[in-house]
Design a protein around this motif. Structure first.
Motif, PDB file in Angstrom:
ATOM      1  N   ILE A 140       0.826  -1.204   0.000  1.00  0.00           N
ATOM      2  CA  ILE A 140       0.000   0.000   0.000  1.00  0.00           C
ATOM      3  C   ILE A 140       0.862   1.256   0.000  1.00  0.00           C
ATOM      4  CG2 ILE A 140      -1.720   1.308   1.324  1.00  0.00           C
ATOM      5  CD1 ILE A 140      -2.674  -1.404   2.443  1.00  0.00           C
ATOM      6  N   GLY A 141       2.042   1.154   0.616  1.00  0.00           N
ATOM      7  CA  GLY A 141       2.932   2.310   0.689  1.00  0.00           C
ATOM      8  C   GLY A 141       2.772   3.096   1.968  1.00  0.00           C
ATOM      9  N   LEU A 142       2.472   2.413   3.067  1.00  0.00           N
ATOM     10  CA  LEU A 142       2.322   3.059   4.361  1.00  0.00           C
ATOM     11  C   LEU A 142       3.389   2.563   5.323  1.00  0.00           C
ATOM     12  CD1 LEU A 142      -1.560   2.827   4.856  1.00  0.00           C
ATOM     13  CD2 LEU A 142      -0.258   4.859   4.226  1.00  0.00           C
ATOM     14  N   THR A 143       3.764   3.409   6.283  1.00  0.00           N
ATOM     15  CA  THR A 143       4.716   3.031   7.318  1.00  0.00           C
ATOM     16  C   THR A 143       3.983   2.793   8.628  1.00  0.00           C
ATOM     17  OG1 THR A 143       5.082   5.305   8.067  1.00  0.00           O
ATOM     18  CG2 THR A 143       6.436   4.514   6.225  1.00  0.00           C
ATOM     19  N   GLU A 144       4.678   2.150   9.558  1.00  0.00           N
ATOM     20  CA  GLU A 144       4.086   1.953  10.885  1.00  0.00           C
ATOM     21  C   GLU A 144       3.822   3.302  11.557  1.00  0.00           C
ATOM     22  OE1 GLU A 144       5.509  -1.255  13.503  1.00  0.00           O
ATOM     23  OE2 GLU A 144       6.881  -1.779  11.863  1.00  0.00           O
ATOM     24  N   ASP A 148       0.359   4.573  13.103  1.00  0.00           N
ATOM     25  CA  ASP A 148       0.232   5.075  14.471  1.00  0.00           C
ATOM     26  C   ASP A 148      -0.545   6.387  14.498  1.00  0.00           C
ATOM     27  OD1 ASP A 148       1.040   5.097  17.380  1.00  0.00           O
ATOM     28  OD2 ASP A 148       1.979   6.970  16.726  1.00  0.00           O
ATOM     29  N   LEU A 149      -0.288   7.291  13.541  1.00  0.00           N
ATOM     30  CA  LEU A 149      -1.058   8.541  13.468  1.00  0.00           C
ATOM     31  C   LEU A 149      -2.527   8.252  13.202  1.00  0.00           C
ATOM     32  CD1 LEU A 149       1.357  10.805  11.363  1.00  0.00           C
ATOM     33  CD2 LEU A 149       0.845  11.003  13.810  1.00  0.00           C
ATOM     34  N   TRP A 150      -2.798   7.302  12.335  1.00  0.00           N
ATOM     35  CA  TRP A 150      -4.177   6.909  12.039  1.00  0.00           C
ATOM     36  C   TRP A 150      -4.854   6.331  13.287  1.00  0.00           C
ATOM     37  CZ3 TRP A 150      -6.179   1.941  12.414  1.00  0.00           C
ATOM     38  CH2 TRP A 150      -7.478   1.760  11.910  1.00  0.00           C
ATOM     39  N   GLY A 158      -2.984   8.726   3.991  1.00  0.00           N
ATOM     40  CA  GLY A 158      -2.724   9.544   2.819  1.00  0.00           C
ATOM     41  C   GLY A 158      -2.388  10.980   3.131  1.00  0.00           C
ATOM     42  N   MET A 159      -2.462  11.380   4.400  1.00  0.00           N
ATOM     43  CA  MET A 159      -2.130  12.743   4.812  1.00  0.00           C
ATOM     44  C   MET A 159      -1.075  12.716   5.899  1.00  0.00           C
ATOM     45  SD  MET A 159      -5.591  15.028   5.208  1.00  0.00           S
ATOM     46  CE  MET A 159      -6.847  15.118   3.945  1.00  0.00           C
ATOM     47  N   THR A 160      -0.268  13.803   5.940  1.00  0.00           N
ATOM     48  CA  THR A 160       0.598  14.015   7.089  1.00  0.00           C
ATOM     49  C   THR A 160      -0.221  14.685   8.188  1.00  0.00           C
ATOM     50  OG1 THR A 160       1.273  16.236   6.393  1.00  0.00           O
ATOM     51  CG2 THR A 160       2.548  14.367   5.528  1.00  0.00           C
ATOM     52  N   GLU A 161       0.358  14.748   9.364  1.00  0.00           N
ATOM     53  CA  GLU A 161      -0.336  15.411  10.471  1.00  0.00           C
ATOM     54  C   GLU A 161      -0.559  16.892  10.150  1.00  0.00           C
ATOM     55  OE1 GLU A 161      -0.128  15.384  15.375  1.00  0.00           O
ATOM     56  OE2 GLU A 161       1.540  14.605  14.179  1.00  0.00           O
ATOM     57  N   ARG A 235     -11.769  -7.317   2.653  1.00  0.00           N
ATOM     58  CA  ARG A 235     -12.156  -6.017   2.095  1.00  0.00           C
ATOM     59  C   ARG A 235     -10.936  -5.294   1.520  1.00  0.00           C
ATOM     60  NH1 ARG A 235     -16.592  -8.605   2.542  1.00  0.00           N
ATOM     61  NH2 ARG A 235     -17.332  -8.840   4.677  1.00  0.00           N
ATOM     62  N   ILE A 236     -11.218  -4.315   0.690  1.00  0.00           N
ATOM     63  CA  ILE A 236     -10.146  -3.535   0.071  1.00  0.00           C
ATOM     64  C   ILE A 236      -9.596  -2.524   1.082  1.00  0.00           C
ATOM     65  CG2 ILE A 236      -9.687  -1.719  -1.599  1.00  0.00           C
ATOM     66  CD1 ILE A 236      -9.780  -4.187  -3.063  1.00  0.00           C
ATOM     67  N   PRO A 237      -8.289  -2.557   1.373  1.00  0.00           N
ATOM     68  CA  PRO A 237      -7.717  -1.524   2.240  1.00  0.00           C
ATOM     69  C   PRO A 237      -7.462  -0.238   1.463  1.00  0.00           C
ATOM     70  CG  PRO A 237      -6.014  -3.060   1.582  1.00  0.00           C
ATOM     71  CD  PRO A 237      -7.309  -3.575   0.984  1.00  0.00           C
ATOM     72  N   PHE A 238      -7.118   0.786   2.187  1.00  0.00           N
ATOM     73  CA  PHE A 238      -6.826   2.092   1.596  1.00  0.00           C
ATOM     74  C   PHE A 238      -5.850   1.944   0.437  1.00  0.00           C
ATOM     75  CE2 PHE A 238      -4.153   5.929   1.435  1.00  0.00           C
ATOM     76  CZ  PHE A 238      -5.125   6.911   1.283  1.00  0.00           C
ATOM     77  N   ASP A 239      -6.199   2.496  -0.709  1.00  0.00           N
ATOM     78  CA  ASP A 239      -5.388   2.465  -1.931  1.00  0.00           C
ATOM     79  C   ASP A 239      -5.136   1.065  -2.470  1.00  0.00           C
ATOM     80  OD1 ASP A 239      -5.174   5.137  -2.496  1.00  0.00           O
ATOM     81  OD2 ASP A 239      -3.108   5.366  -1.780  1.00  0.00           O
TER      82      ASP A 239
END
Length: 359
Positions: A140-144, A148-150, A158-161, A235-239
């Motif tokens: 997906i292209g996400l980091t831990e 954690d922010l999510w 898909g957004m920074t803080e 289910r389909i995850p984000f992106d």
């Protein structure tokens, strides 16, 4: 392999694809219904409504969740909402996750509070209890750190803080420019950016259901590897769809849900002045989704419309705005597919009506 089922806990210890047979309940479950309290023990969590009888009985009779004898559901994926006879590996996996406290009755990750009193979600799971793995995050292209922010409601996927802070502050500014009392508008995010996974109306593709060029099938195979379909996401995850198809139109978007009696009133006044020819066969309140006519809302609230356009260009994703009555969308969880966006404590709440501060 064991999975950390502590509410608000981190990812599975080995961070590999979880097998639902590995789940353990937080307390024993007797051979009857899970809502039956144990003698001298705690009250077990009740099953959610509409579970399949076969999966219910199999799990109630086996605290180790060893339910490999169950056949997958006919459609390969869908949680049998409202059905008393639904069966399958995915239904059993959901029941196991629910009993373990990993997901709530709506199939969302559970939300508790940390030592500072801030809300925090459990590790991301879909509504069948599938836990996101490191391989999934890599695809997906996400980091831990982003997860954690999510989990702490600091930034949707898909957004920074910083992006999120500007997204919400400029949204409130736009509402104020449109002459609204911002404190009286309820603002929430829906969709996979807020919940990590799409609802059960958007299933993770199977080898049989995936259409498109050979590249898409190759991407799916690379993602799932040698795992059996029973250990794939339901289910389909984000992106997720975009990562398989490669089509930019399949990028996940941001669904902004506004609920305001004042906004509905103004939009209805504009609607009433609209000619029948312009309206066509449409109704002011969409009979299927229960939001106000989007064209009318866009025309009435120009600053809000420009805000959405600005953010589409800035983040390269669709920003969709839906307006509901002041009490929010109706509860449609018992109708049709059971998809519902009514107010829930687990919602991504930007602000509640009556609050001038962020929720």
């Amino acid at each position: 392999m064991k999975i950390d089922v502590k509410r608000g806990g981190g990812p599975p210890a080995s961070f590999r694809s979880p097998s639902f047979q590995s789940l353990r309940p937080v307390q024993p479950i007797g051979r009857g219904l899970a809502s039956t309290p144990q003698a001298g023990g705690p009250q077990a969590r009740p099953f959610p409504a509409g579970v399949g009888a076969l999966a219910r009985n199999a799990i109630a009779a086996n605290t180790r969740w060893n339910v490999t004898g169950l056949a997958p559901p006919a459609d390969g994926r869908r949680w049998a909402s409202g059905s008393s006879t639904g069966t399958g590996l995915f239904e059993a996996r959901r029941l196991a996750a629910f009993q373990a406290g990993i997901i709530d009755e709506d199939g969302r990750p559970t939300v508790t509070t940390n030592e500072s009193g801030e809300p925090v979600r459990s590790w991301p799971h879909d509504d069948t209890g599938y836990a996101i793995t490191k391989k999934d995050l890599d695809v997906i292209g996400l980091t831990e750190g982003q997860v954690d922010l999510w989990r702490r409601f600091k930034a949707p996927l898909g957004m920074t803080e910083k992006d999120y802070e500007e997204f919400t502050s400029t949204l409130k500014d736009a509402l104020a420019k449109d002459g609204l009392e911002v404190g009286e508008v309820d603002i929430r995010l829906q969709g996979s950016s807020a919940h990590f996974f799409s609802g059960r109306h958007k299933n993770f593709p199977t080898r049989e259901t995936l259409s498109g060029p050979p590249e898409a099938k190759a991407r799916l195979e690379s993602w799932v590897g040698e795992r059996p379909p029973s250990e794939w996401p339901a289910r389909i995850p984000f992106d997720g769809k975009y990562k398989i198809t490669g089509n930019p139109e399949d990028l996940s978007d941001y669904d902004v849900q506004l609920s305001s009696g004042a906004m509905i009133g103004r939009a209805k006044e504009r609607w009433d002045k609209t000619s029948g020819q312009t309206r066509g066969h449409k109704e002011f309140i969409n009979p299927k989704y229960n939001f106000a006519d989007k064209r009318t809302v866009s025309e009435e609230f120009g600053a809000l419309t420009r805000w959405a356009e600005t953010w589409r260009e800035r983040i390269g994703r669709e920003v969709s705005v839906a307006l509901f009555t002041g009490t929010g969308p109706p509860d449609t969880s018992g109708v049709g597919t059971g998809i519902s966006t009514h107010f829930r404590p687990s919602d991504w709440i930007i602000k509640k009506a009556g609050e001038d501060r962020d929720a």
